[in-house]
Design an enzyme around this catalytic site. Structure first.
Site, PDB file in Angstrom:
ATOM      1  CG  ASP A   1      -1.941  -1.152   1.192  1.00 60.83           C
ATOM      2  OD1 ASP A   1      -1.938  -1.930   0.225  1.00 60.83           O
ATOM      3  OD2 ASP A   1      -2.709  -1.281   2.162  1.00 60.83           O
TER       4      ASP A   1
ATOM      5  CE  LYS B   1      -3.380  -4.489   1.371  1.00 66.31           C
ATOM      6  NZ  LYS B   1      -4.195  -3.616   2.218  1.00 66.31           N
TER       7      LYS B   1
ATOM      8  CB  CYS C   1      -2.248  -2.790   5.307  1.00 62.08           C
ATOM      9  SG  CYS C   1      -3.909  -2.093   5.193  1.00 62.08           S
TER      10      CYS C   1
HETATM   11  C1  C5J Z   1      -3.075   0.491   5.565  1.00 65.00           C
HETATM   12  C2  C5J Z   1      -4.864   1.687   6.646  1.00 65.00           C
HETATM   13  N1  C5J Z   1      -2.543   0.299   4.374  1.00 65.00           N
HETATM   14  N2  C5J Z   1      -4.080   2.113   7.643  1.00 65.00           N
HETATM   15  N3  C5J Z   1      -4.353   0.975   5.619  1.00 65.00           N
HETATM   16  O1  C5J Z   1      -2.439   0.283   6.577  1.00 65.00           O
HETATM   17  O2  C5J Z   1      -6.042   1.950   6.635  1.00 65.00           O
END
Ligand code: C5J
Length: 229
Positions: A26, A131, A164
């Site tokens: 991400d 995802k 994540c």
């Molecule tokens: C991730 C989030 N990528 N913090 N998403 O950690 O919402």
């Protein structure tokens, strides 16, 4: 067998190096740039940008060694049919998932804010997993892709450490993958959460896996390459 200097004890690289994949979670504009989801939830997004040069070095090392690279993006369909209401309503930020923001609709696939940041743009032969959840295995083809390619070892990086990144590492651990979280290639909006996550991962004899710094990983890869020549 080549070992990486890791905690709580050295991490063994697989004998066939292409069983090792770099997983970059991400690293998308939504989390790292002003005007995205992270910002809308009230976070200081500049904190996450500190890992970009080190992560880029690790990515370059994987590219030079022609090893598998997997990028993920947290995103939803434009009709939000894959976004549970409970997720959309959570957070009470200024913008919710699907709302129009300065970088397009928040966390929607294909919107400008959903793109991976310029410095880490995937190359055409690299895998990109979209995802809808926090974990990269939930409702994605990740496990079948790893199985098809015989990948058994994962280096887990990206943002955010305790959301994540940690969720993905726990999902991978439960599926039998040998996982190492790269300490200086992951970041959180909350430094204390990052520290706690690293400690949780490697506690109890590595109950979720290992942690190591990127330079130790790259030294290990170089040693393994030399040993194979
Ligand atoms: C991730 C989030 N990528 N913090 N998403 O950690 O919402």
């Amino acid at each position: 067998m080549t070992l990486i200097n890791a905690q709580p004890y050295p991490y063994s690289l697989p004998d066939e190096l292409n069983r090792l994949a770099l997983v970059i979670i991400d690293m998308q504009r939504d989390f790292l740039e002003p005007g995205g989801f992270g910002d809308a939830l009230g976070n200081d997004v500049t904190r996450l940008q500190a890992i970009v040069p080190t992560l880029k070095s690790l990515l370059t090392c994987f590219r030079e060694n022609r090893l598998p690279i997997i990028h993920t993006l947290e995103c939803h369909r434009s009709d939000l049919s894959d976004c549970p209401l409970a997720k959309r309503d959570r957070g009470k930020g200024t913008l919710k998932i699907g709302d129009a923001g300065p970088m397009g609709r928040i966390l929607i696939a294909g919107e400008p804010g959903n793109a991976i940041i310029q410095e880490l743009q995937p190359l055409p032969d690299e895998i990109v997993i979209q995802k809808p959840g926090k974990g990269a295995f939930y409702a994605t083809p990740l496990q079948s892709i790893l199985q098809e390619r015989g990948i058994t070892h994962l280096l887990v990086t990206g943002v955010t450490t305790e959301v994540c990144v940690q969720t993905t590492m726990r999902e991978a651990n439960d599926r039998g993958y040998e996982c190492l979280m790269v300490e200086d290639c992951t970041e959180s909006y909350f430094p204390e959460f990052k520290q706690a996550t690293l400690e949780m991962v490697r506690a109890q004899g590595g109950i979720v896996g290992w942690t190591a710094i990127a330079s130790a990983v790259m030294t290990g890869l170089q040693t393994a390459r030399i040993a194979m020549v």
